[in-house]
Scaffold this active site. Structure first.
Site, PDB file in Angstrom:
ATOM      1  N   ARG A  64      21.876  24.778 -29.979  1.00 17.25           N
ATOM      2  CA  ARG A  64      21.656  23.390 -29.585  1.00 17.25           C
ATOM      3  C   ARG A  64      21.172  23.259 -28.152  1.00 17.25           C
ATOM      4  O   ARG A  64      20.524  22.263 -27.797  1.00 17.25           O
ATOM      5  CB  ARG A  64      22.928  22.581 -29.851  1.00 17.25           C
ATOM      6  CG  ARG A  64      23.167  22.385 -31.349  1.00 17.25           C
ATOM      7  CD  ARG A  64      24.545  21.873 -31.659  1.00 17.25           C
ATOM      8  NE  ARG A  64      25.495  22.948 -31.882  1.00 17.25           N
ATOM      9  CZ  ARG A  64      26.808  22.850 -31.670  1.00 17.25           C
ATOM     10  NH1 ARG A  64      27.310  21.720 -31.231  1.00 17.25           N
ATOM     11  NH2 ARG A  64      27.597  23.880 -31.910  1.00 17.25           N
ATOM     12  N   GLU A  88      35.658  28.494 -29.119  1.00 15.73           N
ATOM     13  CA  GLU A  88      36.769  27.670 -29.604  1.00 15.73           C
ATOM     14  C   GLU A  88      37.093  28.038 -31.046  1.00 15.73           C
ATOM     15  O   GLU A  88      38.242  27.995 -31.465  1.00 15.73           O
ATOM     16  CB  GLU A  88      36.399  26.175 -29.504  1.00 15.73           C
ATOM     17  CG  GLU A  88      37.562  25.239 -29.773  1.00 15.73           C
ATOM     18  CD  GLU A  88      37.159  23.778 -29.835  1.00 15.73           C
ATOM     19  OE1 GLU A  88      35.967  23.445 -29.741  1.00 15.73           O
ATOM     20  OE2 GLU A  88      38.085  22.953 -29.997  1.00 15.73           O
TER      21      GLU A  88
HETATM   22  O1  LIG Z   1      32.381  26.625 -24.299  1.00 13.88           O
HETATM   23  P1  LIG Z   1      32.475  27.433 -25.562  1.00 13.88           P
HETATM   24  O2  LIG Z   1      33.881  27.510 -26.101  1.00 13.88           O
HETATM   25  O3  LIG Z   1      31.871  28.782 -25.400  1.00 13.88           O
HETATM   26  O4  LIG Z   1      31.679  26.657 -26.694  1.00 13.88           O
HETATM   27  C1  LIG Z   1      30.450  26.015 -26.507  1.00 13.88           C
HETATM   28  C2  LIG Z   1      29.399  26.583 -27.390  1.00 13.88           C
HETATM   29  O5  LIG Z   1      29.750  26.437 -28.767  1.00 13.88           O
HETATM   30  C3  LIG Z   1      28.677  25.850 -29.464  1.00 13.88           C
HETATM   31  O6  LIG Z   1      27.755  26.789 -29.927  1.00 13.88           O
HETATM   32  P2  LIG Z   1      27.972  27.726 -31.193  1.00 13.88           P
HETATM   33  O7  LIG Z   1      28.398  29.090 -30.701  1.00 13.88           O
HETATM   34  O8  LIG Z   1      28.859  27.034 -32.163  1.00 13.88           O
HETATM   35  O9  LIG Z   1      26.517  27.938 -31.725  1.00 13.88           O
HETATM   36  P3  LIG Z   1      25.397  27.001 -32.353  1.00 13.88           P
HETATM   37  O10 LIG Z   1      24.876  26.118 -31.240  1.00 13.88           O
HETATM   38  O11 LIG Z   1      24.393  28.007 -32.796  1.00 13.88           O
HETATM   39  O12 LIG Z   1      25.993  26.204 -33.470  1.00 13.88           O
HETATM   40  C4  LIG Z   1      28.013  24.991 -28.417  1.00 13.88           C
HETATM   41  O13 LIG Z   1      26.679  24.659 -28.762  1.00 13.88           O
HETATM   42  C5  LIG Z   1      28.087  25.839 -27.181  1.00 13.88           C
HETATM   43  O14 LIG Z   1      27.022  26.771 -27.094  1.00 13.88           O
HETATM   44  N1  LIG Z   2      34.465  20.977 -30.727  1.00  8.57           N
HETATM   45  C1  LIG Z   2      33.183  21.338 -30.590  1.00  8.57           C
HETATM   46  N2  LIG Z   2      32.198  20.504 -31.011  1.00  8.57           N
HETATM   47  C2  LIG Z   2      30.888  20.872 -30.873  1.00  8.57           C
HETATM   48  N3  LIG Z   2      30.501  22.023 -30.347  1.00  8.57           N
HETATM   49  C3  LIG Z   2      31.457  22.860 -29.925  1.00  8.57           C
HETATM   50  N4  LIG Z   2      31.382  24.083 -29.344  1.00  8.57           N
HETATM   51  C4  LIG Z   2      32.624  24.513 -29.120  1.00  8.57           C
HETATM   52  N5  LIG Z   2      33.533  23.617 -29.512  1.00  8.57           N
HETATM   53  C5  LIG Z   2      32.820  22.570 -30.026  1.00  8.57           C
END
Ligand SMILES: O=P(O)(O)OC[C@H]1O[C@H](OP(=O)(O)OP(=O)(O)O)[C@H](O)[C@@H]1O
Ligand SMILES: Nc1ncnc2[nH]cnc12
Length: 180
Positions: free
Chosen positions: A68, A105
């Protein structure tokens, strides 16, 4: 150090376009869905303009974190007329890469950047949608520094304060449009 405050009107607009989804992707997680935000061209344009106002002239590249962070980061790079560096999930980039694993998370992940992606000393702002535990952002900043970048700051659309992401980014400039 923390970044500046987002304008109130932009913060309200962004908050109104983020949807809570309970138990996604795993039970117990309250997922912040940016779908409605991306579907609103005025909100997306306002986010990009806010980033361009703060960073134009002070960065050489924007780095976006998969997936994202690519959306907001590419928009910002285009608006400022600078290049975009993708920080990808491991295994997706060709050639020599630098990689690191980290906790999320809701799981674990491994990200990568290409060696030689930027000239040494290049100033980079890192962009993502959500700052939760901070593991992803901290890993991305560390990787970019390993390939020679100077990290100017981290911009996120939403910060989940209860997960304490800023403690993983002590000493870095962190800017969030909204705090939940
Ligand atoms: O601060 P953190 O605990 O590290 O979490 C934040 C990250 O988690 C989500 O990505 P995700 O890894 O779910 O990947 P995606 O964007 O490909 O769905 C979000 O877009 C951040 O990159
Ligand atoms: N709760 C949450 N919602 C969307 N993106 C996330 N990345 C990590 N935690 C998330």
């Amino acid at each position: 150090m923390s970044g500046a405050q987002a304008p109130d009107a932009l913060r309200s607009l962004v908050e109104s376009r983020i949807r809570d989804v309970q138990d996604f992707p795993t039970p117990g997680i309250l997922f912040k869905d940016i779908g409605p935000l991306l579907a609103d061209p005025e909100a997306f344009a306002a986010i990009v303009a806010d980033g361009a106002r703060r960073h134009t002239g002070r960065v050489d590249f924007v780095a976006g974190i998969e997936a994202r962070g690519f959306i907001f980061g590419a928009g910002l790079a285009h608006a400022m007329g600078v290049g975009f560096i993708p920080v990808r999930k491991a295994g997706k980039l060709p050639g020599p890469t630098v990689e690191v694993s980290y906790d999320l998370e809701y799981g674990q992940a491994r990200i990568a950047v290409q060696e030689g992606a930027v000239a040494p000393g290049s100033r980079i702002v890192v962009v993502d949608d959500v700052l939760a535990t901070g593991g992803t952002a901290a890993a991305a900043c560390a990787l970019l520094e390993l390939v020679g970048a100077e990290i100017v700051g981290l911009d996120v659309v939403m910060e989940l304060a209860a997960l304490g992401g800023r403690s993983a980014l002590v000493g870095r400039e962190v800017y969030s449009l909204t705090v939940a």
